[in-house]
Design a protein around this motif. Structure first.
Motif: not given
Length: 74
Positions: A22, A49, A52-53, A55-57, A59-60, A63, A69
């Motif tokens: 990603r 940035y 953070q990306l 971490q969000h990858a 999280m998507e 669960s 982080n």
């Protein structure tokens, strides 16, 4: 039959691969550590940035909570 350690290592490996794909190499030395209470992200990044990306990858697709982080921005 796979035991818990094998499943945990496989999950960590899959999440590390996801972040690499990603983010196209924006996170260096990525490592996902699975602990009893959640996940810890480790590695190095040039930007907050990208940190953070990453971490969000994660999280998507899971669960399981991210408890830390620890990706260092340098």
């Amino acid at each position: 039959m796979m035991d818990t350690i094998d499943v945990t290592l496989e999950l960590a490996s899959q999440l590390e691969t996801l972040i690499r794909v990603r983010l196209g190499g924006q996170i260096r030395d990525i490592r996902v550590v699975c602990r009893d209470d959640g996940l810890v992200l480790q590695g190095r990044s040039r930007t907050y940035y990208a940190k953070q990306l990453a971490q969000h990858a994660v999280m998507e697709v899971t669960s399981i909570p991210i408890i830390a982080n620890e990706i260092v921005v340098f």
